[in-house]
Design a protein around this motif. Structure first.
Motif, short mmCIF file in Angstrom:
data_model
loop_
_atom_site.label_atom_id
_atom_site.label_comp_id
_atom_site.label_asym_id
_atom_site.label_seq_id
_atom_site.Cartn_x
_atom_site.Cartn_y
_atom_site.Cartn_z
N PRO A 1 -10.80 -4.11 -7.80
CA PRO A 1 -10.51 -2.78 -8.34
C PRO A 1 -9.21 -2.26 -7.75
O PRO A 1 -8.92 -2.47 -6.58
CB PRO A 1 -11.70 -1.93 -7.85
CG PRO A 1 -12.76 -2.91 -7.48
CD PRO A 1 -12.05 -4.14 -7.03
N GLY B 1 -5.18 3.53 -5.84
CA GLY B 1 -3.78 3.88 -5.56
C GLY B 1 -2.94 2.65 -5.24
O GLY B 1 -1.71 2.69 -5.29
N ALA C 1 -13.96 9.47 -6.54
CA ALA C 1 -13.41 8.40 -5.68
C ALA C 1 -11.90 8.25 -5.82
O ALA C 1 -11.23 7.80 -4.91
CB ALA C 1 -14.08 7.07 -6.02
N ILE D 1 2.39 7.64 0.69
CA ILE D 1 1.06 7.04 0.75
C ILE D 1 0.00 8.07 0.37
O ILE D 1 -0.95 7.78 -0.37
CB ILE D 1 0.80 6.48 2.17
CG1 ILE D 1 1.76 5.32 2.48
CG2 ILE D 1 -0.65 6.03 2.34
CD1 ILE D 1 1.60 4.09 1.63
N GLY E 1 -11.64 7.01 -2.27
CA GLY E 1 -12.47 5.84 -2.58
C GLY E 1 -11.85 4.56 -2.05
O GLY E 1 -12.54 3.69 -1.50
N ALA F 1 -9.93 1.66 11.19
CA ALA F 1 -9.07 2.80 11.51
C ALA F 1 -8.96 3.81 10.38
O ALA F 1 -8.10 4.67 10.41
CB ALA F 1 -7.67 2.30 11.89
N GLY F 2 -9.83 3.73 9.38
CA GLY F 2 -9.77 4.68 8.27
C GLY F 2 -9.87 6.11 8.81
O GLY F 2 -10.85 6.48 9.45
C1 LIG Z 1 2.39 2.55 4.97
C2 LIG Z 1 0.90 2.76 4.94
C3 LIG Z 1 0.35 3.70 5.79
C4 LIG Z 1 -1.02 3.91 5.79
N1 LIG Z 1 -1.52 4.83 6.65
C5 LIG Z 1 -2.85 5.03 6.70
C6 LIG Z 1 -3.41 5.97 7.62
O1 LIG Z 1 -2.67 6.62 8.38
N2 LIG Z 1 -4.75 6.11 7.66
C7 LIG Z 1 -5.58 5.41 6.83
O2 LIG Z 1 -6.78 5.60 6.90
N3 LIG Z 1 -5.08 4.53 5.94
C8 LIG Z 1 -3.75 4.32 5.86
N4 LIG Z 1 -3.23 3.41 4.97
C9 LIG Z 1 -4.16 2.64 4.11
C10 LIG Z 1 -4.35 3.20 2.69
O3 LIG Z 1 -3.27 3.98 2.29
C11 LIG Z 1 -5.62 4.01 2.55
O4 LIG Z 1 -6.72 3.24 2.95
C12 LIG Z 1 -5.83 4.52 1.13
O5 LIG Z 1 -6.79 5.53 1.14
C13 LIG Z 1 -6.28 3.41 0.18
O6 LIG Z 1 -6.47 3.97 -1.10
P1 LIG Z 1 -5.89 3.31 -2.42
O7 LIG Z 1 -6.34 4.15 -3.53
O8 LIG Z 1 -4.44 3.13 -2.31
O9 LIG Z 1 -6.64 1.90 -2.37
P2 LIG Z 1 -6.32 0.54 -3.12
O10 LIG Z 1 -5.25 -0.19 -2.41
O11 LIG Z 1 -6.16 0.76 -4.56
O12 LIG Z 1 -7.68 -0.18 -2.86
C14 LIG Z 1 -8.13 -0.52 -1.58
C15 LIG Z 1 -9.38 -1.35 -1.65
O13 LIG Z 1 -10.45 -0.58 -2.14
C16 LIG Z 1 -10.96 -1.10 -3.35
N5 LIG Z 1 -11.26 0.05 -4.20
C17 LIG Z 1 -10.42 1.06 -4.51
N6 LIG Z 1 -11.05 2.02 -5.19
C18 LIG Z 1 -12.33 1.60 -5.33
C19 LIG Z 1 -13.49 2.17 -5.94
N7 LIG Z 1 -13.46 3.36 -6.55
N8 LIG Z 1 -14.65 1.47 -5.89
C20 LIG Z 1 -14.70 0.29 -5.25
N9 LIG Z 1 -13.66 -0.29 -4.66
C21 LIG Z 1 -12.47 0.37 -4.70
C22 LIG Z 1 -9.88 -2.01 -3.86
O14 LIG Z 1 -10.40 -3.03 -4.63
C23 LIG Z 1 -9.27 -2.52 -2.59
O15 LIG Z 1 -10.02 -3.57 -2.07
C24 LIG Z 1 -1.86 3.18 4.92
C25 LIG Z 1 -1.30 2.25 4.06
C26 LIG Z 1 0.07 2.03 4.07
C27 LIG Z 1 0.65 1.02 3.13
#
Ligand SMILES: Cc1cc2nc3c(=O)[nH]c(=O)nc-3n(C[C@H](O)[C@H](O)[C@H](O)COP(=O)(O)OP(=O)(O)OC[C@H]3O[C@@H](n4cnc5c(N)ncnc54)[C@H](O)[C@@H]3O)c2cc1C
Lengths: 283, 743
Positions: free
Chosen positions: A31, A34, A75, A107, A114, A123-124
């Protein structure tokens, strides 16, 4: 760039039902919300050949719905939305604060709640707030829905209890009664784009006589998954936070966490700082 | 009409701002292959066999190994010890073994995973200390790549005259350059048999020279072009020789253009970093704070090959005694061989390492003498007539006292110090506050006879239509080279800045003005162009030009001056100033023609809960001779300070059991972001240098030298903890506080 754009297959469902059906047929698909976690792995070549399930059309999962004291956070709501959403700021200020510390602005405007949960990094940063708010996670697949207590979603580093074909639909939280004190603190050693060395959230209610009615305290980056400090919480309940009680509570912190030395920090530092955070919060 | 001293708009600014500028990976090269590198997984040993997965389709892949090298298998630098590709013996992990190309980059990486290398592993030597024990010999008979000694006066006698002797050991780590654009290079062969290299580089002629023995070619058959370059910081001084060799080897074998573009992970793991160092000081002082003896031992980790280590060490020891005069000095420097990826050039080039130690040593001495660290410095600081450790008499342009005075008054140093002492006296405050000071110097240009050996040439082309074009190999790497050179030429000709064009550094078009390193471009190359411009102006005058000059009049007189020729070149070559002497054997004499000076005050706060350090204010004054472009100078100072605050507080290279960087991503190798920057108060001081253009010296490296010791001094002021090892991570502060509470 080790990701292979030529070999990429993207499924683009237009509705929730289409998405769930597609996922049921191809449970090995990834999935995509973002993409902020996904793209890092993709760039390293780790996702080559995987089919991608693009969730961007499911707009109804991009909202926060409020009914009474209950918040249902879709989500696909972004960290940027959550920081600015009036209901979240009012009822779940620790979550709003956490979202404001994630990555940098780029970001935050793409990353979703979600995605943060499904990625299950130790570290989430949204996890300690959601843990002290006793959030629930609603999961959905082609065959139905189920709801899990937030903490139970995580099985280990980057491992969740989501089943095949299951998506996170929403995060449900009841606003707690007004705490006497609350805390969110991320310790990441730079002002933006920092990964937490330890990250804490706390809610505290006291009685008129100054004794602690209830403490909820959670730590991230201190174990493979987010941890509520159950031993500390039980110990302080009903006690006045005297110097001795606070020290004993700090000593009990280790019961629920197991931090490690790694290239981001040391076990010693993580424990010392987490204890300091707990002490400062209780006093 | 004056351009020098104005913050003229950067020549290349609009193109970069609008995205028009092309970096190497932006070029479309028809029929191009993407090259990738197979690297050794062990630190030391012998390759027994390389196996290619027989079930994989190798038809679309081109592979090149050491056997394909038509000439000699070495990367030309100071020595010829480093192979382009390992033939047999591996000397460090991540050492290149073979290169392969595929038209698709992801497929090229995939192909790598179908190659298996079988090694006979040997026990590696991963630390300097281990190398010095000498159980396993990697280089020469003692693992010492190079040893230098500087000696002045009689050190033993000096210690006898001292009232107090202070001994300390300091340590500084690797540092990654972390330029925005990773290393990248393209290569192809023209129909006429010219081998062309185009890439992200600092020194086109270094690459040019390195290609000749590898490919057994005449100089005319190799052409090197700089593409727009996203930062260098020394990281693109010598490493491009390697990646250019790889790209060219593949291109020649495949008979197609090849691009090699590293990703961040590979760039951080495999390419050069700042040399880690251990510096020991033993200093004798009188009770009123006069230095009487400095005994300094400098050890640097060179990694597996010589690369530029001898010159890094040389600059390191030449700065090791700080900007202070002491009658008796002994400095011994050694750079050591280990089985780790070679270290190399990085802004400051050895000086940030030794100046950290030298400056923090002043704090240690002040504290032992219970003397104000300001007075201690003022007592010993260089002034006109001072004699350095190499016996050089400083005759002009010594801004040391001036910069110190400026920062003391602008920072209200003494007042702040007592305010902080009151704040720290209160147990209930959530932080400790501290203020710290440092003063440094930085030698401008190549060390000793370096500039003489370089014999740099730079020129201006006067085209018959009135075009004025600077021809130099000095590269724009974000620091403003093209702008300041054009400003110097514009002023010398007394024409507007916009009239001056700058040729792309391309070895087939420009003379060799030397590498873009060592804070030398403005002072040395700018100086050559200044002279060339004066001659060009004379020619225009002879051709009838009058000032103020119009464009039409310029064109008319240019046409007259050129006669039948399309253009004339006014080229100048570096000549040693008559009064500069240097003896390479004894390390006596004028180590540098002139020095730049800086002072800095750092005001910071440490969180008692998390031990995180927040730098609140940085107040600095830096003597650069003349700021040709004040905004660019300020940019160098602010940027260099950011990079050095990272060095001081955040940047921690974690190395695994093969000597390879474990945290090779910007996620985990923490450099400061814009949000981490303190407010900065920058004063530019101009103590003119008679031999620099318009009095200019250098500024590129100076700002990198100074923040780390000022930070450590401020932390000492705040907490009483003497943190002699960088980086001063919260983890280290936490541990140190814990340890000091125990004892
Ligand atoms: C430069 C950088 C800095 C960051 N800093 C932080 C930080 O300070 N703190 C932090 O906690 N995180 C950080 N992150 C990690 C990330 O940004 C977060 O975890 C963000 O919330 C992920 O969301 P996304 O929508 O981009 O996920 P995606 O990349 O789209 O998905 C992440 C994972 O979740 C799955 N997924 C997504 N949505 C769903 C859904 N609805 N149901 C089931 N599975 C799903 C995807 O398949 C994938 O495996 C950082 C990342 C980067 C690149």
């Amino acid at each position: 760039m080790r990701g292979d754009p030529a070999g990429m297959r993207v499924l683009q469902p237009r509705t929730i039902e289409e998405a769930l059906d597609a996922f049921a047929r191809r449970p090995s698909a990834v999935p995509l919300a973002g993409g902020t976690d996904f793209m890092v792995a993709w760039n390293a070549g780790g996702e080559n050949g995987r089919v991608i399930l693009d969730l961007s059309a499911i707009t109804s999962w991009k909202r926060v719905r409020v009914s009474g004291r209950g918040l249902r956070i879709g989500a696909l709501t972004t960290h940027w939305q959550l920081q600015h959403e009036a209901s979240v700021k009012k009822h779940l200020p620790l979550l709003a604060e956490a979202c404001a510390t994630i990555g940098g602005r780029q970001i935050q405007t793409r990353g979703t709640l979600g995605g943060n949960i499904a990625n299950a990094s130790p570290a989430g940063d949204t996890f300690p707030p959601l843990a002290v708010y006793d959030a629930k996670v609603r999961l959905r697949s082609a065959s139905g829905r189920r709801t899990l207590p937030f903490i139970e979603v995580f099985e280990g580093v980057k491992k969740t209890s989501l089943g095949a074909g299951e998506l996170i639909e929403s995060i449900d939280v009841d606003a707690p009664r007004k705490p006497t004190r609350q805390l969110f603190r991320k310790v990441g050693t730079r002002a933006a784009s920092a990964i937490s060395k330890t990250v804490a959230a706390g809610l505290l209610w006291t009685r008129p006589d100054g004794a602690i009615r209830e403490l909820r305290f959670a730590l991230g980056s201190m174990a493979p998954t987010v941890k509520r400090l159950r031993a500390v919480e039980a110990f302080v309940a009903g006690k006045k936070p005297t110097g001795e009680v606070v020290e004993e509570a700090a000593a009990l912190l280790e019961e629920d966490v197991s931090p490690i030395d790694d290239f981001r920090s040391t076990r010693f530092y993580r424990l010392e700082v987490s204890r300091n955070l707990l002490r400062a919060f209780l006093k | 009409m004056s351009s020098v001293g104005e913050s003229s708009r950067r020549k290349e600014g609009p193109e970069k701002l609008t995205g028009v500028a092309k970096y190497v990976d932006d070029y479309h090269l028809p029929n191009c292959l993407q090259g990738v590198t197979l690297r050794s997984s062990i630190a030391r040993g012998v390759i027994k066999e390389i196996r290619f997965d027989p079930s994989y389709d190798w038809d679309s892949v081109v592979v090149a190994t050491a056997k394909d090298i038509p000439g000699e298998n070495y990367v030309y630098l100071i020595e010829v010890d480093q192979p382009l590709l390992v033939d047999r013996e591996v000397h460090h992990a991540e050492e290149p073994i073979l290169v392969l190309g595929h038209k698709d980059r992801a497929k090229a990486y995939e192909a790598l995973s179908h190659i298996e290398v079988e090694y006979e592993p040997w026990d590696p030597v991963l630390t300097m200390e281990e190398a010095l024990v000498g159980k396993r010999i990697l280089y020469g008979d003692d693992n010492v790549f190079k040893r230098f000694e500087i000696s002045k006066g009689d050190v033993e006698q000096g210690f006898k005259d001292a009232d107090v002797i202070v001994s300390k050991e300091y340590r500084v780590p690797h540092q990654e350059q972390a330029y925005l654009e990773n290393n990248g290079m393209a290569a192809w062969e023209e129909d006429d048999g010219t081998l062309v290299l185009m890439g992200s580089i600092q020194c086109p002629f270094y690459v040019h020279k390195a290609m000749l023995p590898l490919f057994a070619r005449e100089p005319e058959k190799v052409r090197v072009i700089q593409a727009t370059t996203g930062g260098g910081f020394g990281g693109k001084e010598e490493y491009p020789n390697m990646i250019a060799g790889h790209a060219a080897l593949l291109a020649l074998k495949a008979k197609r253009p090849v691009k090699m573009i590293y990703d961040r992970h590979e760039d951080m793991r495999a390419t050069t970093k700042r040399h880690p160092a251990r510096v020991r000081h033993r200093t004798g002082v009188t009770k009123d704070g006069a230095l009487v003896a400095q005994d300094i031992d400098v050890l640097m980790d060179g990694g597996a090959y010589v690369t530029l280590s001898p010159v890094v060490l040389s600059r390191g020891i030449l700065h090791a005694s700080g900007p202070y005069e002491c009658p008796n000095v002994r400095i011994v420097g050694r750079v050591i061989a280990t089985n780790t990826p070679p270290n190399g050039a990085f802004r400051g080039f050895g000086a940030p390492q030794t100046l950290f130690a030298a400056e923090l040593q002043m704090e240690a001495i002040a504290s032992r003498l219970k003397m104000d660290p300001v007075s201690l410095r003022q007592t010993n600081l260089f002034r006109i007539g001072s004699i350095t450790a190499t016996g050089q008499t400083l005759r002009e342009s010594v801004g040391a006292e001036n910069v110190l005075d400026r920062v003391l008054s602008r920072s209200k140093f003494r007042q702040k110090k007592s305010q902080h002492a009151r704040w720290n006296g209160s147990k209930t405050k959530p932080t400790w506050r501290g203020i710290g000071l440092a003063t440094v110097f930085h030698g401008d240009g190549f060390t000793g006879s370096g500039e003489v050996f370089l014999r740099s040439r730079a020129g201006i082309e006067l085209v018959h239509d009135g075009t004025l074009r600077i021809d130099a190999a000095s590269t724009e790497i974000g620091q403003g080279t093209t702008s300041i050179l054009a400003q110097i030429v514009a002023d010398a000709l007394d024409v507007p800045y916009d009239w001056i064009d700058v040729e792309t550094p391309d070895t087939s078009k420009v003379p060799n003005s030397g590498p873009t390193v060592a804070s030398r471009t403005c002072m040395v190359v700018g100086g050559l162009l200044h002279k060339a411009a004066k001659k060009l102006k004379k020619a225009l005058v002879q051709a009838g030009a009058n000032w103020p000059l119009t464009r039409e009049a310029l064109a008319t007189s240019a046409a007259r001056a050129c006669g039948k020729k399309r253009s004339i070149d006014f080229v100048e070559q570096y000549r040693k100033p008559g009064d500069v002497t240097w003896d390479e054997e004894t390390y006596r004499g004028d180590a540098y023609g002139v020095y730049s000076y800086a002072a800095m005050v750092v005001d910071l706060e440490i969180d008692k809960t998390t031990y995180e350090v927040t730098v609140r204010d940085v107040i600095t004054a830096q003597d650069v001779g003349k700021a040709i472009n004040p905004l660019l100078v300020e940019g160098q100072i602010i940027g260099g300070t950011a990079q050095a605050l990272g060095y001081a507080l955040l940047e921690n290279t974690v190395v695994d059991d093969r000597g390879v960087m474990q945290n090779a991503q910007l996620t985990n190798y923490i450099i400061p972001t814009a949000l981490d920057m303190p407010t900065m108060d920058v004063t530019i001081v101009e103590e003119p240098y008679s031999k620099g253009p318009f009095g200019a010296k250098g500024v590129g490296e100076l700002p990198m030298d100074i923040p780390a010791p000022a930070v450590a001094a401020a932390i000492y002021d705040a907490t009483g903890l003497f943190m002699a090892e960088l980086p001063i991570l919260p983890e280290r502060l936490c541990q140190a506080l814990h340890d000091s509470a125990q004892s």
